[in-house]
Design a protein around this motif. Sequence first.
Motif, short mmCIF file in Angstrom:
data_model
loop_
_atom_site.label_atom_id
_atom_site.label_comp_id
_atom_site.label_asym_id
_atom_site.label_seq_id
_atom_site.Cartn_x
_atom_site.Cartn_y
_atom_site.Cartn_z
N TYR A 1 16.58 -2.81 5.78
CA TYR A 1 16.36 -1.40 6.10
C TYR A 1 14.95 -0.99 5.67
N TRP A 2 14.29 -0.19 6.51
CA TRP A 2 13.01 0.42 6.11
C TRP A 2 13.28 1.86 5.75
N SER A 3 13.13 2.25 4.52
CA SER A 3 12.55 1.48 3.46
C SER A 3 13.42 1.62 2.22
N HIS B 1 -0.02 -9.71 5.33
CA HIS B 1 -0.89 -8.63 5.83
C HIS B 1 -0.03 -7.50 6.38
N HIS B 2 -0.13 -6.34 5.73
CA HIS B 2 0.62 -5.18 6.22
C HIS B 2 -0.35 -4.01 6.37
N PHE B 3 -1.13 -4.04 7.42
CA PHE B 3 -2.04 -2.98 7.87
C PHE B 3 -3.34 -2.79 7.07
N ILE C 1 11.81 -9.03 13.51
CA ILE C 1 11.56 -7.87 14.37
C ILE C 1 11.80 -6.55 13.63
N ASN C 2 10.94 -5.60 13.96
CA ASN C 2 11.05 -4.24 13.44
C ASN C 2 11.40 -3.33 14.61
N TYR C 3 12.55 -2.67 14.52
CA TYR C 3 12.98 -1.81 15.63
C TYR C 3 13.30 -0.40 15.12
N TYR C 4 12.77 0.59 15.79
CA TYR C 4 13.01 1.98 15.40
C TYR C 4 13.55 2.87 16.51
N SER C 5 13.00 2.71 17.74
CA SER C 5 13.14 3.83 18.67
C SER C 5 13.04 3.43 20.15
N GLN D 1 7.46 -8.41 14.27
CA GLN D 1 7.05 -7.87 15.57
C GLN D 1 7.73 -6.52 15.79
N ASN D 2 6.94 -5.48 16.00
CA ASN D 2 7.55 -4.19 16.35
C ASN D 2 7.99 -4.24 17.81
N ILE D 3 9.25 -3.91 18.05
CA ILE D 3 9.72 -3.84 19.43
C ILE D 3 10.31 -2.46 19.69
N ARG E 1 10.68 11.03 5.18
CA ARG E 1 11.52 10.42 4.12
C ARG E 1 12.36 9.29 4.72
N PHE E 2 11.86 8.08 4.59
CA PHE E 2 12.54 6.90 5.15
C PHE E 2 13.47 6.23 4.14
N GLY E 3 13.45 6.66 2.88
CA GLY E 3 14.04 5.86 1.81
C GLY E 3 15.56 5.88 1.69
N ILE F 1 1.77 -11.69 9.42
CA ILE F 1 1.15 -10.40 9.77
C ILE F 1 2.24 -9.43 10.22
N ASN F 2 2.19 -8.24 9.65
CA ASN F 2 3.14 -7.21 10.07
C ASN F 2 2.64 -6.49 11.31
N GLU F 3 3.44 -6.46 12.35
CA GLU F 3 3.22 -5.66 13.54
C GLU F 3 1.79 -5.66 14.08
N PRO F 4 1.30 -6.83 14.53
CA PRO F 4 -0.03 -6.82 15.13
C PRO F 4 -0.15 -5.75 16.23
N GLY G 1 10.23 13.02 15.28
CA GLY G 1 10.45 13.24 16.71
C GLY G 1 10.71 11.97 17.51
N TRP G 2 10.94 10.85 16.82
CA TRP G 2 11.22 9.60 17.56
C TRP G 2 12.69 9.57 17.98
N ASP G 3 12.94 9.10 19.19
CA ASP G 3 14.31 9.01 19.70
C ASP G 3 15.14 7.99 18.92
N TYR H 1 0.82 -1.22 0.00
CA TYR H 1 0.00 0.00 0.00
C TYR H 1 0.86 1.26 0.00
N GLN H 2 2.01 1.19 0.62
CA GLN H 2 2.85 2.39 0.76
C GLN H 2 3.61 2.75 -0.51
N VAL H 3 3.80 1.77 -1.40
CA VAL H 3 4.62 2.07 -2.59
C VAL H 3 3.90 1.84 -3.93
N GLU I 1 3.69 7.32 4.28
CA GLU I 1 3.84 6.97 5.69
C GLU I 1 2.48 7.09 6.41
N TRP I 2 1.52 6.31 5.97
CA TRP I 2 0.21 6.18 6.61
C TRP I 2 -0.42 7.53 6.94
N ASP I 3 -0.84 7.74 8.16
CA ASP I 3 -1.54 9.00 8.50
C ASP I 3 -0.61 10.21 8.40
#
Length: 404
Positions: free
Chosen positions: A357-359, A108-110, A258-262, A214-216, A373-375, A152-155, A294-296, A17-19, A365-367
């Motif tokens: 790497y995302w992405s 399934h991705h959202f 696992i998906n890790y960002y912050s 899994q988002n952690i 710019r994640f690319g 399933i992506n990030e329940p 604004g994410w750490d 959906y994002q691309v 980026e959804w909402d």
Amino acid sequence: MIKFPQNFLWGAATSAYQVEGNNTNADWWQWEKAVHRENSGMACRHYEFYEQDFDLVKSLNHNAHRISIEWSRIEPEEGKFSQGELQHYVDVILSLRARNIEPIVTLHHFTNPIWFSKAGGWVDRRAAEIFLRYCDFVVNGLAKHVRYWITINEPNVYISHAYILGVWPPEMKSYLKAKTVENNMLLAHIKAFRLIHKIYKELNSPKPRVSIAQNIMAFVPCTQALKNRFAAMLRNRWYNFSFLDKAIRHKTLDFIGINYYSRQLVEVKRWGINSLAADVCEKGHHPVRKNSLGWDIYPEGLYELLLKLKNYRLPIIITENGICTQDDRLRWDYIYNHLKNIHLAIEKGAPVTGYLYWSLMDNFEWDKGFGPRFGLIDIDYNSYKRTVRESARLFGEVCKTGIL
Ligand code: BGC
């Protein structure tokens, strides 16, 4: 010298959906229009341009690539499955294979088909069963060409945004509904895991490798006050580990995605369920650099979590890790420091076997729309021109040599 193991999977991730663009049968499409958000529209036009995008992937030395299948394309009306759209994804996957790139495919991705959401979506008691029919169709069509599946992506992200915070469709704010969705998604995962294995067995194909993504997050108490430590522990248990624990108890993970960002700096105002679940430090304590949302930025959190994940004794693939920023040097810094921490964890025995790497490219980026710019690759949304960023080239060298 920082050297990664042989046969490490190196690459990037996207979601349909994002691309892709023009996903008119998805519930998100309807929602964007209804709430007058920035619309996904043609997104990156990846649906048309995937061949040239995969040429770039190849030129950046990636040997793996994560995509997702858009359910609403495959099953635009309940029970009506599109052979044409399935063929599109066969072509996409074969074009990765032709370049010697290992596809990692998310079911399934959202997003959901509109008809599914209308019928109650993931709250409905038939949800898992309905999802399984779609999985059956897709997996039978793609099994010959795919080894790695994410059901399933990030329940946890889906549930918290769509059913607790109410900021994504269907905008619910109900712990009760959230719990039902969690149960249904777990059931859907368990059934999909078993189905995928069954299909491969029937086809006499080598065993598939199936997981969730899994988002952690690193939940760090802002001070040593009991309520902060308690809340961080609770969030860590619920958000990071509860779904994984259950999936593992049912023996339905071949690896851990696992998906890790912050980091989240936990500072609780008062004892009480809402505060314990959500309060964060608002005073700017323990400052670190941030992404453009604004994410750490907190790479050491990934190291600590990987050491915990090691106890599951399953291979771990980082199925997403990335930063949105206008500062490409910061992007490379982010990638470098996360890889360094991953390597440290590997040295301590964490069996990490891949990093995505995302992405691959800037996307919807959804909402938050197209702003963040994640690319690794810049997208000009007027001309749809792709420009490879310097960070992508630096990361590409690591992918080529396995050396950081
Ligand atoms: C999701 C992606 C999203 C990314 C950045 C992950 O939670 O899987 O779809 O774009 O984070 O927010």
